[in-house]
Structures are given as structure tokens and as C-alpha cells.
Write a protein that holds these residues in place. Structure first.
Motif, PDB file in Angstrom:
ATOM      1  N   ASP A 183       0.826  -1.207   0.000  1.00 46.54           N
ATOM      2  CA  ASP A 183       0.000   0.000   0.000  1.00 46.54           C
ATOM      3  C   ASP A 183       0.861   1.259   0.000  1.00 46.54           C
ATOM      4  O   ASP A 183       0.567   2.237  -0.703  1.00 46.54           O
ATOM      5  N   ALA A 184       1.943   1.236   0.790  1.00 48.11           N
ATOM      6  CA  ALA A 184       2.840   2.393   0.817  1.00 48.11           C
ATOM      7  C   ALA A 184       3.515   2.580  -0.535  1.00 48.11           C
ATOM      8  O   ALA A 184       3.677   3.708  -1.021  1.00 48.11           O
ATOM      9  N   SER A 185       3.911   1.486  -1.148  1.00 47.64           N
ATOM     10  CA  SER A 185       4.562   1.563  -2.451  1.00 47.64           C
ATOM     11  C   SER A 185       3.625   2.106  -3.517  1.00 47.64           C
ATOM     12  O   SER A 185       4.047   2.851  -4.412  1.00 47.64           O
ATOM     13  N   LEU A 186       2.351   1.742  -3.428  1.00 44.59           N
ATOM     14  CA  LEU A 186       1.380   2.142  -4.443  1.00 44.59           C
ATOM     15  C   LEU A 186       0.786   3.528  -4.203  1.00 44.59           C
ATOM     16  O   LEU A 186       0.378   4.200  -5.160  1.00 44.59           O
ATOM     17  N   ALA A 187       0.713   3.966  -2.945  1.00 43.95           N
ATOM     18  CA  ALA A 187      -0.056   5.177  -2.652  1.00 43.95           C
ATOM     19  C   ALA A 187       0.736   6.315  -2.040  1.00 43.95           C
ATOM     20  O   ALA A 187       0.392   7.486  -2.252  1.00 43.95           O
ATOM     21  N   ALA A 188       1.766   6.019  -1.257  1.00 41.33           N
ATOM     22  CA  ALA A 188       2.468   7.081  -0.539  1.00 41.33           C
ATOM     23  C   ALA A 188       3.362   7.882  -1.484  1.00 41.33           C
ATOM     24  O   ALA A 188       3.840   7.375  -2.499  1.00 41.33           O
ATOM     25  N   ARG A 189       3.587   9.105  -1.116  1.00 35.88           N
ATOM     26  CA  ARG A 189       4.476   9.971  -1.895  1.00 35.88           C
ATOM     27  C   ARG A 189       5.888   9.848  -1.328  1.00 35.88           C
ATOM     28  O   ARG A 189       6.109  10.093  -0.134  1.00 35.88           O
ATOM     29  N   PRO A 190       6.879   9.440  -2.138  1.00 38.65           N
ATOM     30  CA  PRO A 190       8.251   9.328  -1.639  1.00 38.65           C
ATOM     31  C   PRO A 190       8.713  10.635  -1.005  1.00 38.65           C
ATOM     32  O   PRO A 190       8.402  11.726  -1.494  1.00 38.65           O
ATOM     33  N   CYS A 191       9.449  10.513   0.086  1.00 39.80           N
ATOM     34  CA  CYS A 191       9.863  11.708   0.812  1.00 39.80           C
ATOM     35  C   CYS A 191      11.220  11.482   1.451  1.00 39.80           C
ATOM     36  O   CYS A 191      11.677  10.352   1.632  1.00 39.80           O
ATOM     37  N   THR A 192      11.859  12.574   1.801  1.00 36.39           N
ATOM     38  CA  THR A 192      13.118  12.523   2.535  1.00 36.39           C
ATOM     39  C   THR A 192      12.822  12.627   4.029  1.00 36.39           C
ATOM     40  O   THR A 192      11.697  12.889   4.442  1.00 36.39           O
ATOM     41  N   GLY A 193      13.851  12.432   4.841  1.00 35.29           N
ATOM     42  CA  GLY A 193      13.703  12.589   6.277  1.00 35.29           C
ATOM     43  C   GLY A 193      12.996  11.457   6.966  1.00 35.29           C
ATOM     44  O   GLY A 193      12.580  11.584   8.120  1.00 35.29           O
ATOM     45  N   LEU A 194      12.863  10.313   6.293  1.00 40.03           N
ATOM     46  CA  LEU A 194      12.151   9.169   6.861  1.00 40.03           C
ATOM     47  C   LEU A 194      12.968   7.914   6.596  1.00 40.03           C
ATOM     48  O   LEU A 194      13.392   7.668   5.466  1.00 40.03           O
ATOM     49  N   THR A 195      13.217   7.127   7.633  1.00 38.64           N
ATOM     50  CA  THR A 195      13.884   5.836   7.488  1.00 38.64           C
ATOM     51  C   THR A 195      12.826   4.753   7.418  1.00 38.64           C
ATOM     52  O   THR A 195      12.023   4.609   8.346  1.00 38.64           O
ATOM     53  N   VAL A 196      12.801   4.000   6.326  1.00 38.23           N
ATOM     54  CA  VAL A 196      11.768   2.984   6.108  1.00 38.23           C
ATOM     55  C   VAL A 196      12.415   1.599   6.080  1.00 38.23           C
ATOM     56  O   VAL A 196      13.380   1.375   5.340  1.00 38.23           O
ATOM     57  N   LEU A 197      11.875   0.676   6.863  1.00 36.45           N
ATOM     58  CA  LEU A 197      12.371  -0.697   6.918  1.00 36.45           C
ATOM     59  C   LEU A 197      11.214  -1.670   6.726  1.00 36.45           C
ATOM     60  O   LEU A 197      10.061  -1.352   7.010  1.00 36.45           O
ATOM     61  N   SER A 198      11.544  -2.865   6.258  1.00 36.51           N
ATOM     62  CA  SER A 198      10.535  -3.910   6.120  1.00 36.51           C
ATOM     63  C   SER A 198      11.237  -5.249   6.024  1.00 36.51           C
ATOM     64  O   SER A 198      12.324  -5.347   5.452  1.00 36.51           O
ATOM     65  N   ASN A 199      10.639  -6.278   6.611  1.00 36.32           N
ATOM     66  CA  ASN A 199      11.197  -7.630   6.535  1.00 36.32           C
ATOM     67  C   ASN A 199      10.819  -8.266   5.202  1.00 36.32           C
ATOM     68  O   ASN A 199       9.899  -9.073   5.116  1.00 36.32           O
ATOM     69  N   ARG A 200      11.573  -7.920   4.159  1.00 34.17           N
ATOM     70  CA  ARG A 200      11.269  -8.447   2.839  1.00 34.17           C
ATOM     71  C   ARG A 200      12.284  -9.480   2.374  1.00 34.17           C
ATOM     72  O   ARG A 200      12.283  -9.873   1.211  1.00 34.17           O
TER      73      ARG A 200
END
Length: 577
Positions: free
Chosen positions: A394-411
Motif C-alpha cells: 500500500d505504501a509503495s502504491l499510494a504514498a508519496r516518496p519523501c526525505t527525512g524518513l527511514t523505512v524498513l521492512s522484513n522483505r
């Protein structure tokens, strides 16, 4: 000092000398020597110790700490099924490239195969997932000379976890530690473990050559080139020049996401790809979310190259390169055709406008609207952990990429198990505001990750839980098609009747229900110390149709922008999952 105590003290001392700052411990009897040694190191201010009652939770906590910090983190447990419960986290660490150290206490070899309690064969318990599996000899009385060998084994383990073996691949290491009784400290004497034998840490294996030494990729600098970016190993990873000048399609947990096209996953699944198709692809990390990406990587008309230091190598262990990759190295300066790049930009602008209109419509699936709102509403410098099922998509499809944010996921292996614990570990390593966007099944799968004892450090962590009472991701896959409706709810939807507010009350953590996404920003900003849950209710009904409607709107907007083929020529699958 008895032999088992001495060995444990040496192991912990050398781990700390190798740069280990955090360790996770699960209670047990056979690992008592390690427990005492780790506690002693904590009291001396040499290490941060985290104790958990559940080994699977503890392993994913260590994984989260290592994932965010890039430093090796050990998880220590007792023998038997306790050791086996580390396996899911070891697999995730292997495929994601995370320096997790599994320290499993064991019975001495003479007790294996004798019916002794809590005894299994633990040597190479995790198969080929670890970069290294070593069973240390049992410490016995009169073996003072083994101090050097113990330190050397720890030095090797940490070095390998950081990429000193296996083609330079960061990943997990398994140290199996048979301890003989007595397992508790006795009066001092017999061993001096306060200093290494030669006054310095044992030499670690040499790390692989720097990425800068890798060969230049044989790309055509002037050909239409697209960057596809996904998850990368923990720790420092080579990026790409800021003026690369080519379109980037990146997953949210990629370090290139802030530079990515917002609607790249939608565009790759649309008829526009026939006009936007690249001649070559530059692979940065390991993208795993979207089927159109996999189809592009498998397209024989496209030359695929990978950036050294961001991907695994071929082989039976860990994440492997797609078979279409022609070479791994450092990209040269690229000068793709300006008109081709501008078509990507126009397509992204048109698709982004259509997506924004869809996100403003209450009929659009809550998951898409929630992911966009969460990313937009987080403070600068925050950490966001995305659940491996629908939330990261959902984040990949809908969110707007931005700076200042560290994003992690168990992929690495993309399981939902241990996500709460991973988020907790990452939050503790992050040291600032931390958030996780996860589903209801994900939080139920790791409820023990919310059990934090009174002596333990509590992270500043907000769990945003999309509760659609079941497995929403399956609605978007083949089994969610109408012809399978007779079986879907029972064996895929898996509904439940758990009240998260009651669960949170029992666990002593905060809970708030957010029925209107308009109030999400205030809820996100209303954090306090410790762990809290923001529950967002949703329905799985209409999820498949809702995604299809957004897809149709995006495709129509791109077509109207003049960058796609006619509908008659377009064809193909529009699946973006």
C-alpha cells in the motif's frame, strides 16, 4: 572460575571488543553461563542487554536492532526447541542481509542421542541459511590454552556476519555452544579472561574489497535506462550519483525511494510500458513487491545489470540474483534520451494526479489511503517499519516518496512473523520517534513482541494497525477471484473476533481507535513514551474491486497524457501486487 563460565565470559568480552553494542537474551538453564556473562557486562556499562521470554520474539528483536544499526547483534538462548525458534529470524537475516548472531547453548556431545532432556542435534540446525555455522568445543578443566581459540571463533563469526565471507554478503552466523556443568559461576580463580592473550582483539577475517574496486558495468550510457530498487543489506550500501538522470522505480524500504517516481509500480503494470519500456535496467538491491517488476526483469528484450554491494550473489544460501542479470559492478555516467525520460515524467505526473483523486475518494480501499496518510503525517527523522503483507505494498502504491524518513521492512523472506519485535528492535536502535504500519494478523502473529518486562528498555513506538479482521492480501491475489468465493473466507480470509483494545489493556499498552482518517494526523502526533496502538478498522469487502478502480483511473490518465499505446495494443496484465 569454572570452564563454562570462563568460556562464556570470553565470548561476551570478544563480542564487545568487536563492536557489539546490543545483545538479546532469552532465559534458560543451559545458557546460564552466557546469561551471567551478559548481565555482568551490562552492569559494567559495556553492553545494552534486552531480555525476552520468547525465543522467536527475541530473535526478531535482535534482527530489528541489527537491521536499523547495521551492527551485529547476538541473540542467546538455551537448547532444544528454544534454538529452533530462532530459525525464522535466521532465514529473514540470510535473505535480507542482516548481521544476526545466533548463540545457541547446547548439551555436551556425549549427551546427544542418549535421551537426555531438552537435547537435539543442533550442529548446522539452520541448514545453509547462516553464512557460517560453528560448534565450539566444550570447555573442560585444564584447557587454559583454548582462550585464544574461543576469541578467534568469535572474531571470525563477527567478521563473517559483516561480509568477510560468502562473496561479501552480510548475513547471520550460528555459534553453537555446548556447556558442561557447572553452569553457574563459582569462586573466582583459574582463568583470567579480563584481557585477550596478546592484549588486543583476535585478528578478524579481512573484509571483501570496497565496492569502488568493482568493475564498471558495460551499459550503453545513451540507451533508455530504468533503475529498479528494492531492499539492500544492513549497514552502509553504495548509492547512485544524485545526477544519475534516469527514472527510478523504488520500493519504500529502498534507500533510493526518496528519488523515485511516485507511481512507478502503477506505470510498470500499465499499457504505457510499451512506450516507456527501457532498453536496460540497473538493479539496486532486491525488489520483491510487484509482479510487473519481476516481469520486466525477466523480459529478454531488456538488458539487466546490478549495482555491486547492493545485491546478493548466486548460490544456494541467501538472496540470489535474478537469472537475467548480466553483470554486477559500478554503473558509468548515464545519458539516456531526454525525450524518453520526459515521457516517464509526464506519465508519472498524470498518474500521480489520478492517484490523488482516488485517495480523496472514501470508496478507495482504506489501506491505500491509510498508507499515504501515515507517510505524509510522520515527523522528520522518524522511523517507519512496514508490515510485509499489504502495508508495504500500500505504501509503495499510494504514498508519496519523501526525505527525512527511514523505512524498513522484513522483505528478505517476506513473512509477517516477528514484525512487532522487528519494529521494537529497530525503534530501540533508532533512538527517536518510531512507527510501524501493520495488519491485524501481523500483530496477532507476534503478540509476545508486545511483552516488555519492567527491567527492559521500552521503545517510543506507535503501531498503526489496519484491522480488517483477516487476511486482506489474499483478496488481491488469484485466490481472491470471484470463482473461488466458496472457499475464500474459510481458508484464506481467516476471520477472527479478537478485540485489540482488550488485548492492549491486558498487556498494559495504550490503545486508540481511529475511525476517520481525517483524525489520523492528530493521533500520530499524540504520542507518548512507550508502545501504543492506533487501530484503524476496515472491511475487506470490495478490496479487489477498489484496487481495480484505481488501476483503471491511473491507466486512463496516462493514456490521456499521450504516453501510452492505444487500448487495443496495450493488453497484458494490470496486476500491481
Amino acid at each position: 572460575m569454572n570452564p563454562s563460565t570462563a568460556q562464556a565470559e570470553v565470548i561476551v568480552d570478544e563480542l564487545i571488543r568487536r563492536g557489539v553494542a546490543d545483545a538479546v537474551l532469552c532465559p534458560g538453564s543451559r545458557n546460564a553461563p552466557l546469561s551471567f556473562a551478559l548481565h555482568r557486562a551490562e552492569l559494567a556499562g559495556r553492553i545494552r542487554l534486552h531480555v525476552r521470554i520468547d525465543e522467536r520474539t527475541g530473535a526478531f528483536l535482535a534482527l530489528g536492532l541489527a537491521l536499523r544499526s547495521g551492527r551485529p547483534v547476538p541473540v542467546a538462548c538455551t537448547s532444544g526447541t528454544a534454538a529452533a525458534n530462532l530459525h525464522p529470524a535466521v532465514l529473514e537475516a540470510s535473505y535480507a542481509g542482516v548481521p544476526l548472531l545466533a548463540l545457541t547453548a547446547d548439551r555436551p556431545p556425549e549427551l546427544v542421542g542418549t535421551g537426555a532432556n531438552q537435547t537435539i542435534v543442533q550442529h548446522q540446525l539452520f541448514g545453509r541459511a547462516p553464512r557460517l555455522s560453528v560448534t565450539l568445543p566444550v570447555a573442560r578443566a585444564g584447557t587454559d590454552g583454548e582462550l585464544t581459540a574461543w576469541r578467534a571463533s568469535v572474531a571470525r563469526a563477527v567478521g563473517v556476519a559483516l561480509g568477510a565471507a560468502g562473496g561479501g554478503r552480510v548475513g547471520p552466523v550460528h555459534l553453537n555452544l555446548p556447556f558442561a556443568e557447572p553452569l553457574v559461576p563459582d569462586v573466582p580463580g583459574g582463568y583470567d579472561v579480563s584481557e585477550p592473550v596478546d592484549g588486543a582483539p583476535w585478528p578478524a577475517p579481512a573484509l571483501p574489497p570496497a565496492v569502488a574496486d568493482a568493475a564498471t558495468l558495460p551499459l550503453d550510457p545513451s540507451a533508455p535506462t530504468l533503475v529498479l530498487a528494492g531492499g539492500v543489506p544492513a549497514g552502509p550500501v553504495p548509492g547512485l550519483p544524485a545526477d544519475l538522470g534516469v527514472p527510478v522505480v523504488a520500493e519504500p524500504h529502498s534507500p533510493l525511494w526518496p528519488r523515485a517516481l511516485r507511481t512507478g509500480p502503477w506505470l510498470l503494470g500499465s499499457p504505457a510500458l510499451e512506450r516507456l519500456r527501457p532498453a536496460q535496467v540497473l538493479l539496486h538491491g532486491r525488489p520483491t513487491l510487484h509482479r510487473p517488476v519481476a516481469r520486466l526483469l525477466a523480459d529478454r528484450r531488456v538488458a539487466v545489470y546490478a549495482v555491486a554491494g547492493t545485491v546478493g550473489t548466486t548460490g544456494p544460501e541467501g538472496a540470489e540474483l535474478p537469472p537475467s542479470v548480466r553483470a554486477v559492478g559500478v554503473p558509468p555516467p548515464l545519458r539516456p534520451p531526454p525525450d524518453w525520460c520526459s515521457r516517464w515524467e509526464r506519465a508519472d505526473a498524470a498518474a500521480s494526479a489520478a492517484l490523488d483523486r482516488a485517495l480523496a475518494d472514501p470508496a478507495t480501499p482504506v489501506g491505500l489511503r491509510l498508507a499515504a496518510a501515515v507517510v505524509a503525517g510522520l515527523p522528520d527523522g522518524a522511523l517507519l517499519v512496514l508490515g510485509s503483507s499489504n502495508p508495504v505494498r500500500d505504501a509503495s502504491l499510494a504514498a508519496r516518496p519523501c526525505t527525512g524518513l527511514t523505512v524498513l521492512s522484513n522483505r528478505g523472506v517476506a513473512g509477517i512473523d516477528g514484525t512487532v519485535s522487528t519494529a521494537t528492535g529497530a525503534a530501540l536502535a533508532h533512538g527517536g520517534p518510531a512507527y510501524a504500519l501493520i495488519g491485524d494478523l501481523t500483530v496477532l502473529h507476534d503478540l509476545t513482541g508486545l511483552v516488555v518486562g519492567p527491567y527492559e528498555r521500552a521503545p517510543e513506538l506507535t503501531l498503526v494497525v489496519l484491522n480488517d479482521a483477516g487476511g486482506g492480501v489474499f483478496s488481491l491475489l488469484e485466490q481472491g477471484a470471484p470463482e473461488y468465493a466458496g472457499s475464500f473466507e474459510r481458508v484464506f480470509g481467516t476471520p477472527h473476533a479478537v478485540r485489540l483494545d482488550a488485548v492492549c489493556a491486558g498487556l498494559g499498552i495504550g490503545h486508540r481507535r481511529v475511525d476517520d482518517l481525517g483524525g489520523l494526523a492528530d493521533a500520530l502526533a499524540g504520542g507518548s513514551e512507550g508502545v501504543r496502538v492506533l487501530e484503524v478498522p476496515a472491511s475487506r469487502a470490495g478490496l479487489r474491486a477498489g484496487h481495480a478502480a484505481v488501476r483503471a483511473a491511473v491507466d486512463a490518465a496516462v493514456s490521456d497524457a499521450g504516453v501510452s499505446e492505444t487500448a487495443a495494443r496495450g493488453g497484458g496484465s494490470h496486476d500491481s501486487s
